[in-house]
Design an enzyme around this catalytic site. Structure first.
Site, PDB file in Angstrom:
ATOM      1  N   GLU A  85       0.802  -1.222   0.000  1.00 21.74           N
ATOM      2  CA  GLU A  85       0.000   0.000   0.000  1.00 21.74           C
ATOM      3  C   GLU A  85       0.837   1.275   0.000  1.00 21.74           C
ATOM      4  O   GLU A  85       0.316   2.359  -0.279  1.00 21.74           O
ATOM      5  CB  GLU A  85      -0.931   0.016   1.224  1.00 21.74           C
ATOM      6  CG  GLU A  85      -2.033  -1.038   1.195  1.00 21.74           C
ATOM      7  CD  GLU A  85      -3.112  -0.735   0.178  1.00 21.74           C
ATOM      8  OE1 GLU A  85      -3.097   0.360  -0.411  1.00 21.74           O
ATOM      9  OE2 GLU A  85      -3.984  -1.598  -0.031  1.00 21.74           O
ATOM     10  N   GLU A 116       7.167 -21.957   8.023  1.00 19.29           N
ATOM     11  CA  GLU A 116       7.410 -21.125   9.203  1.00 19.29           C
ATOM     12  C   GLU A 116       8.302 -21.829  10.227  1.00 19.29           C
ATOM     13  O   GLU A 116       8.806 -21.190  11.146  1.00 19.29           O
ATOM     14  CB  GLU A 116       6.099 -20.726   9.858  1.00 19.29           C
ATOM     15  CG  GLU A 116       5.369 -21.832  10.580  1.00 19.29           C
ATOM     16  CD  GLU A 116       4.109 -21.327  11.268  1.00 19.29           C
ATOM     17  OE1 GLU A 116       4.017 -21.513  12.496  1.00 19.29           O
ATOM     18  OE2 GLU A 116       3.227 -20.759  10.590  1.00 19.29           O
TER      19      GLU A 116
END
Length: 299
Positions: A85, A116
């Site tokens: 953004e 992960e």
């Protein structure tokens, strides 16, 4: 593993939602809403440490450094979203704020849970994106102990970069590695262990603060106006006109002309109107002060 999870506050069972599956729809939503309200209060308690983190980021930007987010699962996706953004909102180069997620870009749309668990993958990704000493690395993990994120933070620290931990558990493993540790403690989730809920909400709030406050400090905002917005579609072209109108108190018709002459750069249009100068001179003045419109106006 079960013993370790029992130690994490985000994995505890929430006594307020133990009967969640027996409730009618509206009551389920009320429970979720009440839990979400706790996220904002938890973030409020961390504002001092968030401010320290923002200062680190601004210092890095001023020295030519970058901001990196490293995370897995929901935390990684939130980091990628916040980074994505920044260019349209603040007119920044895409390299200035970057998100990195365990498992790569495909992990944005499908769960790659095993990634992960590998600290070496975190270290490798730090190397791939070329983290340097002048950069800042934010490790994001609700648990505060995700091996991928730990590996990334440790490697970034070894390279001399500043590190920030963002978790939702107090005194986490990540906090011991970081220069600044942000830990909004939101408590147990409405659905046990589902940290995409209020933990994710709190993380997103903090990430919004990190980039927004840093960009304000870097002169990417004038007052509360998004003057560096990139006019890449019809909605944003209209927003540029409104920004010019709000900043200069001119008419909509004049704002349209200024936006056209400024080629969609709200800062240029504002300077043209307030200082009575050409678009070329407005651009030159902005270039001399690194694009900071307030400084250009005051000079």
């Amino acid at each position: 593993m079960a013993e370790k999870l029992k130690e994490l506050l985000t994995e505890w069972r929430n006594p307020d939602t133990e009967n969640l599956d027996t409730l009618p729809t509206l009551d389920i939503l009320k429970k979720l809403n009440l839990e979400d309200q706790k996220a904002a209060l938890a973030v409020e308690k961390e504002l001092d440490t968030v401010a320290q983190a923002v200062d680190l980021v601004v210092q890095a930007f001023e020295q030519g450094g970058r901001l990196f987010y490293f995370g897995a699962g929901t935390s990684g996706r939130l980091g990628m979203l916040d980074a994505a953004e920044c260019p349209p909102t603040f007119g920044t180069d895409p390299s200035l704020v970057q998100g990195v997620i365990a498992g790569g870009l495909s992990a944005l749309v499908e769960a790659i849970e095993g990634a992960e668990d590998e600290p070496d993958l975190g270290r490798e990704d730090v190397d791939k994106v070329g983290v340097k000493a002048e950069d800042v690395v934010v490790g994001i993990a609700a648990s505060g102990r995700t091996p991928y994120v730990m590996g990334a933070m440790e490697e970034a620290k070894r390279r001399g970069a500043k590190t920030i931990a963002l978790s939702c558990n107090p005194d986490s493993e990540m906090s011991k590695v970081a220069d600044v540790a942000i830990a909004p403690v939101v408590g147990p989730e409405a659905v046990t262990g589902s940290t995409r809920l209020k933990a994710g909400t709190a993380q997103k709030m903090v990430l919004n603060m990190l980039t927004t406050a840093s960009m304000v400090r870097m002169g990417k905002v004038y007052g509360n106006l998004m003057v560096n917005v990139q006019a890449t579609n019809e909605k944003l072209r209209e927003r540029v006109k409104k920004i010019i109108m709000d900043a200069t108190e001119c008419t909509w018709e004049e704002a349209e002309k200024l936006a056209e002459q400024a080629e969609g750069d709200a800062r240029v249009g504002i300077l043209m109107k307030l200082k009575g100068i050409s678009s070329g001179e407005a651009r030159a003045q902005l270039n001399r002060v690194g694009g900071r419109i307030r400084q250009a106006l005051e000079n």
